[in-house]
Design an enzyme around this catalytic site. Structure first.
Site, PDB file in Angstrom:
ATOM      1  N   GLU A 160     -16.032  -0.548 -14.202  1.00 50.98           N
ATOM      2  CA  GLU A 160     -17.489  -0.842 -14.558  1.00 50.98           C
ATOM      3  C   GLU A 160     -17.502  -1.588 -12.802  1.00 50.98           C
ATOM      4  O   GLU A 160     -17.289  -1.742 -12.711  1.00 50.98           O
ATOM      5  CB  GLU A 160     -17.949  -0.878 -15.314  1.00 50.98           C
ATOM      6  CG  GLU A 160     -17.385  -0.337 -16.788  1.00 50.98           C
ATOM      7  CD  GLU A 160     -18.536   0.701 -16.976  1.00 50.98           C
ATOM      8  OE1 GLU A 160     -19.328   0.914 -16.082  1.00 50.98           O
ATOM      9  OE2 GLU A 160     -18.914   0.999 -18.134  1.00 50.98           O
ATOM     10  N   ASP A 207      -7.847   6.860 -18.938  1.00 46.89           N
ATOM     11  CA  ASP A 207      -8.555   5.514 -19.740  1.00 46.89           C
ATOM     12  C   ASP A 207      -8.154   5.995 -21.072  1.00 46.89           C
ATOM     13  O   ASP A 207      -8.445   7.602 -21.438  1.00 46.89           O
ATOM     14  CB  ASP A 207     -10.015   5.573 -18.961  1.00 46.89           C
ATOM     15  CG  ASP A 207     -11.145   6.879 -18.662  1.00 46.89           C
ATOM     16  OD1 ASP A 207     -10.659   7.401 -19.490  1.00 46.89           O
ATOM     17  OD2 ASP A 207     -11.644   6.330 -18.393  1.00 46.89           O
ATOM     18  N   ASN A 258     -24.036   4.956 -13.479  1.00 48.16           N
ATOM     19  CA  ASN A 258     -23.835   3.264 -12.785  1.00 48.16           C
ATOM     20  C   ASN A 258     -22.818   2.906 -11.638  1.00 48.16           C
ATOM     21  O   ASN A 258     -22.384   2.120 -11.664  1.00 48.16           O
ATOM     22  CB  ASN A 258     -23.235   1.968 -13.591  1.00 48.16           C
ATOM     23  CG  ASN A 258     -21.661   2.499 -14.904  1.00 48.16           C
ATOM     24  OD1 ASN A 258     -21.550   3.135 -14.031  1.00 48.16           O
ATOM     25  ND2 ASN A 258     -22.061   1.979 -15.265  1.00 48.16           N
ATOM     26  N   HIS A 288     -19.448   3.794 -11.580  1.00 45.69           N
ATOM     27  CA  HIS A 288     -18.550   3.198 -12.234  1.00 45.69           C
ATOM     28  C   HIS A 288     -17.277   4.413 -12.021  1.00 45.69           C
ATOM     29  O   HIS A 288     -17.648   5.991 -12.079  1.00 45.69           O
ATOM     30  CB  HIS A 288     -18.063   3.254 -14.084  1.00 45.69           C
ATOM     31  CG  HIS A 288     -18.778   3.955 -14.902  1.00 45.69           C
ATOM     32  ND1 HIS A 288     -18.344   3.748 -15.931  1.00 45.69           N
ATOM     33  CD2 HIS A 288     -18.342   5.173 -14.753  1.00 45.69           C
ATOM     34  CE1 HIS A 288     -18.849   5.367 -16.789  1.00 45.69           C
ATOM     35  NE2 HIS A 288     -18.975   5.638 -16.008  1.00 45.69           N
TER      36      HIS A 288
HETATM   37  P1  PGA Z   1     -19.682  12.007 -17.607  1.00 45.95           P
HETATM   38  O1  PGA Z   1     -19.117  10.913 -17.164  1.00 45.95           O
HETATM   39  O2  PGA Z   1     -18.883  13.476 -17.081  1.00 45.95           O
HETATM   40  O3  PGA Z   1     -19.857  12.255 -18.952  1.00 45.95           O
HETATM   41  O4  PGA Z   1     -21.030  12.310 -17.197  1.00 45.95           O
HETATM   42  C1  PGA Z   1     -18.784  10.272 -15.841  1.00 45.95           C
HETATM   43  C2  PGA Z   1     -17.958   9.146 -16.468  1.00 45.95           C
HETATM   44  O5  PGA Z   1     -19.219   8.758 -16.821  1.00 45.95           O
HETATM   45  O6  PGA Z   1     -16.948   8.809 -15.684  1.00 45.95           O
END
Ligand code: PGA
Length: 239
Positions: free
Chosen positions: A143, A67, A136, A138
Site C-alpha cells: 500500500e 499475496d 490507490n 498499490h
Molecule cells: P483488481 O485489483 O484487479 O481487482 O481491480 C488489482 C489490485 O488491486 O491490485
C-alpha cells in the site's frame, strides 16, 4: 518500457497472455509470479485457451503468487489459493507441486514470509512477473506508505483496498485486514514485468505511475525504474 494500448479488456487480456505464453514457450522452466483480482481474470482465461490450442505447456513452469490474505485457509472460497485454482491452475497443465502461494494461516507469519523468500531464491528468482495496480497505486498489497517494502512480509490493507475488495465478500467487515505479500524489492528483481491496467477507477493511478515522481506514496511508480516492463492497457472507458 513498452506500452501497448488495446481497444478493450478482451484484447488487453489476449495480448498479455500471448506475451506471457511466449516467455514460457521460450523457457519452459520459467518462474512466474502471479496476481489475483479482477484485472488478470481475462489473461488467465486466454492462457487456458493458448494451452488448449497447444501453443504453450506449463508442465515445467513454476509459479509464485504475490499475496494471500492472513487468516483464510487454502480451502476458503475467498482465499487466493481458491482463486488461482479456479481461474488458472485448473485450466492449464501446471503441476500442483510447482505452484506456491503464501500460507495466510501459518502460525508464525514472519517465518512463513522468510521461507517464501528463500523458496523464490532457491529457484533462481522470478523470470516473469504479471502485475496489476490498485486504484490507490498499490502493487500486490503493498500500500502507499513512507517507504518501499523490500521483502515478503505481513502488511495491513488500507481502507481503500478493504473497500475495493469488499465486492468479493459478503460485506466490508468480512475482508481480512492483513495479508502476506511479496515485497516491492523482490518484485523489482523479476527479469521481466508484464503489467495490466484497465477500468475507469485505475486511470488516475496509471497516469501517476507513468508520469509522476517515483514515490512509495504510489508504489506502482517504482516500475519506472525497471529495465523490462511491458504494459498492456485499455482506454479506461470500461468499469
Ligand atoms: P483488481 O485489483 O484487479 O481487482 O481491480 C488489482 C489490485 O488491486 O491490485
Amino acid at each position: 518500457m513498452q506500452i501497448v494500448q488495446t481497444k478493450d479488456y478482451a484484447e488487453m487480456s489476449r495480448r498479455a497472455a500471448l506475451c506471457l505464453a511466449s516467455e514460457v514457450a521460450k523457457n519452459p522452466h520459467c518462474v512466474l509470479m502471479l496476481p489475483t483480482g479482477s484485472t488478470p481474470e481475462g489473461t488467465y482465461q486466454a492462457l487456458g485457451t493458448l494451452y488448449r490450442e497447444g501453443f504453450v505447456s506449463f508442465q515445467n513452469a513454476v509459479t509464485f503468487n504475490i499475496d494471500e490474505y492472513v487468516g483464510l485457509s487454502a480451502d476458503d472460497p475467498h482465499s487466493y489459493h481458491a482463486y488461482m485454482q479456479e481461474k488458472l491452475f485448473s485450466c492449464i497443465d501446471i503441476l500442483p507441486h510447482n505452484t506456491f502461494i503464501p500460507d495466510g494461516n501459518a502460525l508464525d507469519l514472519q517465518k512463513e514470509a522468510e521461507a517464501y523468500e528463500q523458496k523464490i531464491a532457491s529457484v533462481g528468482g522470478i523470470d516473469v512477473l504479471l502485475l496489476a495496480i490498485g486504484g490507490n497505486g498499490h502493487i500486490g498489497f503493498n500500500e502507499p506508505s513512507e517507504a518501499f517494502s523490500r521483502q515478503t512480509g505481513v502488511v495491513s490493507l488500507s481502507e481503500d483496498t478493504i473497500r475495493a475488495n469488499a465486492r468479493f465478500f459478503q460485506n466490508e467487515n468480512d475482508v481480512p485486514k492483513r495479508a502476506l505479500c511479496v515485497g516491492v524489492g523482490t518484485m523489482m528483481q523479476a527479469k521481466k514485468i508484464i503489467f495490466l491496467c484497465s477500468g475507469r477507477r485505475k486511470k488516475k493511478a496509471f497516469a501517476a505511475m507513468l508520469n509522476g515522481p517515483v514515490t512509495p506514496h504510489l508504489p506502482g511508480s517504482i516500475l519506472q525504474m525497471h529495465p523490462d516492463v511491458c504494459i498492456f492497457h485499455t482506454n479506461f472507458e470500461e468499469d
